[in-house]
Write a protein that holds these residues in place. Structure first.
Motif: not given
Ligand code: TRP
Length: 451
Positions: A23-24, A26-29, A110, A231, A235, A326
C-alpha cells in the motif's frame, strides 16, 4: 475485543508487512519522491523527510493499525464501535466517512495515472516485438493525454485489475497478490539500480540526492516533506486502519510498523538511485520534473540507451505493480464497509465501489482533453480533485486519527496494543499523537490555506 475479522485475516506477520508495504510503496515513491527531493534541496529534504517519518508518520501509522486491530471492522464501523465501547460520541466515525471519500477520490485519479504506466508498458512491449513504440516521450505523453479513448481503456483495465484482487478477498486476493508482486517489484528495482550503477553516473546521482544543502531548508521544504511522509505511508484516510483490522493479535505493531516504514523509505531512495543516473547519463536535467520527468524525459533516455526498450518495459511494469498494490488498499475500505452494511457479496461490493471510482476517474481523464478549459481554483479537474483529497483531507484525517488515539482511547487500551514498546517509547508515542503530530499537521493546513 475480537480476535478475528469477518472479512478474513492476514495469515502471518510477513503477509501484513507485505500488504501494508504494498500500500505504501506506489506512484508516490517512484516519481513523486525523487522529484520533490531534487526540487527541495536534495539531501536536506531527505533528512527532513526521514525526521517526519520518524516523529509523525510512524506514530500515526501505529495509531491507525492499533485502532483497526481493536475494532476489526471497516474504518467507519470500527470507529463507531470503539467510540461506543469507550463512552464517546459516535460522531468520531466522521474520520472514517472522510477517509472513505478521500480513498474513492484518490483512487479515481491514481487509477488514471496507473493507466498511463500500463499504456507505456504496452507501447514498449510492442516496440520490443518490432512495432513502432515510443520515439519521442513528449509527443507520446501529449498524444496520450489528448486521447480520451486511450486514457479510458487503460484506466478501465487498471480498475478491473484492482477490483479483481479486492473481490477475491483478504487471503486469496490481497495477500496472494502482494506475496508475488512485492518481491517482483524489489527484483526489478534492484536490476534498475544496478543499471544506474553501471552508467558511471551513480555517484553524481547519490550526491544530488544525499548531499544536504541546509541553506535550502525552509518552511516550504519542511511542509513538502511532511506531506510526502503522509502520502507515501498511506496515512490519513484510515487505509492502514482497514489493513490493521485483519492483523492477528500476536503480531507486534511497532515492529511491523518500523518494517513498513523502512521498506517504503528504501524504495523511494532506490527509485531515485535508479532514475537519476540514467537522466544524468543522457544529459537530461532532473529539476522541475513532476509527472513529466518519468513520462517524457525517461523515454528519451531509454530511446538512446542499449537495451533501452526492455528497460522501459521493466520500468513501467514496475511502476504499474507498485500502483496496483496501492490501489487495492484504497478500494478495500469502501468494499469492507459495503459488505458490512448491505447484503452484497464481497465481489459485488468491490464491483460497486470500483464502478463509482471508475466513473469519477472519467471526469479526471476528460479534464486532460475535452474539458481542459475547465478550471477550479486555477487547477484542472485532476489537480482540483488531487488537491482536495490529498492536500486537505489526508492531513486533516491524520490529525483527527492522532487526536483520537491520544485523547479519546483509554491509555490502557493503547498501552496494551503497543505492549512491545518500552515505557519510554510508549510515552514518546503518546505525546506524539496527543500534541506533536496534530500541531505539526495543523501547521501544514494553516500554511496551505494562508498560502
Ligand atoms: N502510498 C501510496 C503511494 O505512495 C498511495 C496510497 C495508497 C495512499 N493508499 C493510500 C495515500 C492511502 C494516502 C492514503 O503512492
Amino acid at each position: 475485543m475480537d480476535n478475528q475479522s469477518a472479512h478474513g485475516m492476514w495469515s502471518s506477520r510477513m503477509a501484513f508487512i507485505l500488504a501494508a508495504s504494498g500500500s505504501a510503496v506506489g506512484l508516490g515513491n517512484i516519481w513523486r519522491f525523487p522529484y520533490l527531493a531534487s526540487d527541495n534541496g536534495g539531501g536536506a529534504f531527505v533528512l527532513v523527510y526521514l525526521a517526519c517519518i520518524l516523529a509523525i508518520g510512524l506514530p500515526i501509522l501505529f495509531a491507525e493499525v492499533l485502532i483497526g486491530r481493536h475494532g476489526r471492522k471497516s474504518p467507519i464501523n470500527t470507529l463507531l464501535g470503539l467510540s461506543r465501547e469507550t463512552g464517546h460520541s459516535p460522531l468520531w466515525a466522521v474520520i472514517g466517512v472522510m477517509g472513505m471519500i478521500s480513498a474513492i477520490l484518490i483512487l479515481s485519479f491514481y487509477s488514471v495515472v496507473a493507466g498511463w504506466t500500463l499504456h507505456y508498458a504496452w507501447l514498449y512491449l510492442q516496440q520490443l516485438l518490432g512495432g513502432p513504440g515510443i520515439t519521442d516521450g513528449g509527443a507520446t505523453f501529449g498524444g496520450m493525454l489528448g486521447s480520451p479513448k486511450t486514457l479510458l481503456i487503460w484506466h478501465s483495465v487498471f480498475m478491473v485489475l484492482t477490483i479483481g484482487v479486492v473481490a477475491m478477498g483478504v487471503e486469496k486476493g490481497l495477500e496472494r497478490s502482494v506475496k508475488f508482486l512485492m518481491p517482483a517489484l524489489f527484483l526489478v528495482l534492484l536490476i534498475l539500480v544496478g543499471y544506474g550503477v553501471s552508467t558511471g553516473h551513480f555517484g553524481k546521482a547519490a550526491a544530488f540526492l544525499f548531499t544536504p544543502d541546509f541553506s535550502k531548508i525552509n518552511g516550504d521544504v519542511v511542509l513538502a516533506a511532511l506531506g510526502q511522509a503522509f502520502f507515501s505511508l498511506s496515512l490519513g484516510l484510515a487505509g492502514m486502519m482497514a489493513y490493521g483490522a485483519y492483523l492477528p493479535r500476536s503480531v507486534s505493531i511497532p515492529q511491523a510498523g518500523v518494517a513498513i516504514a523502512i521498506t517504503d523509505t528504501s524504495v523511494a531512495l532506490l527509485a531515485g538511485l535508479a532514475i537519476f543516473p540514467v537522466l544524468f547519463n543522457f544529459g537530461i536535467s532532473p529539476t522541475g520534473g513532476g509527472p513529466g520527468l518519468i513520462f517524457t524525459s525517461l523515454p528519451m533516455a531509454f530511446a538512446d540507451m542499449w537495451g533501452g526498450i526492455a528497460y522501459g518495459l521493466a520500468f513501467f511494469l514496475l511502476l504499474m505493480v507498485a500502483a496496483w498494490t496501492s490501489s487495492i488498499s484504497l478500494l478495500e475500505p469502501p468494499t469492507a464497509y459495503l459488505v458490512e452494511r448491505t447484503r452484497l457479496t464481497r465481489a459485488n461490493a468491490a464491483m460497486l465501489a470500483g464502478l463509482l471510482v471508475w466513473a469519477i476517474g472519467i471526469v479526471t481523464l476528460l479534464g486532460f482533453n475535452v474539458w481542459s478549459e475547465v478550471k477550479i481554483g486555477g487547477k484542472d479537474l485532476q489537480g482540483a480533485i488531487e488537491f482536495v483529497a490529498s492536500d486537505i483531507m489526508l492531513p486533516l484525517g491524520g490529525m483527527l486519527i492522532a487526536l483520537y488515539a491520544g485523547w479519546v482511547l483509554d491509555q490502557k487500551l493503547t498501552r496494551n496494543e503497543l505492549s512491545q514498546l518500552s515505557d519510554g517509547l510508549y510515552t514518546a508515542w503518546r505525546w506524539s499523537v496527543r500534541v506533536v503530530s496534530p500541531l505539526l499537521v495543523l501547521l501544514i493546513l494553516v500554511q496551505k490555506f494562508s498560502g
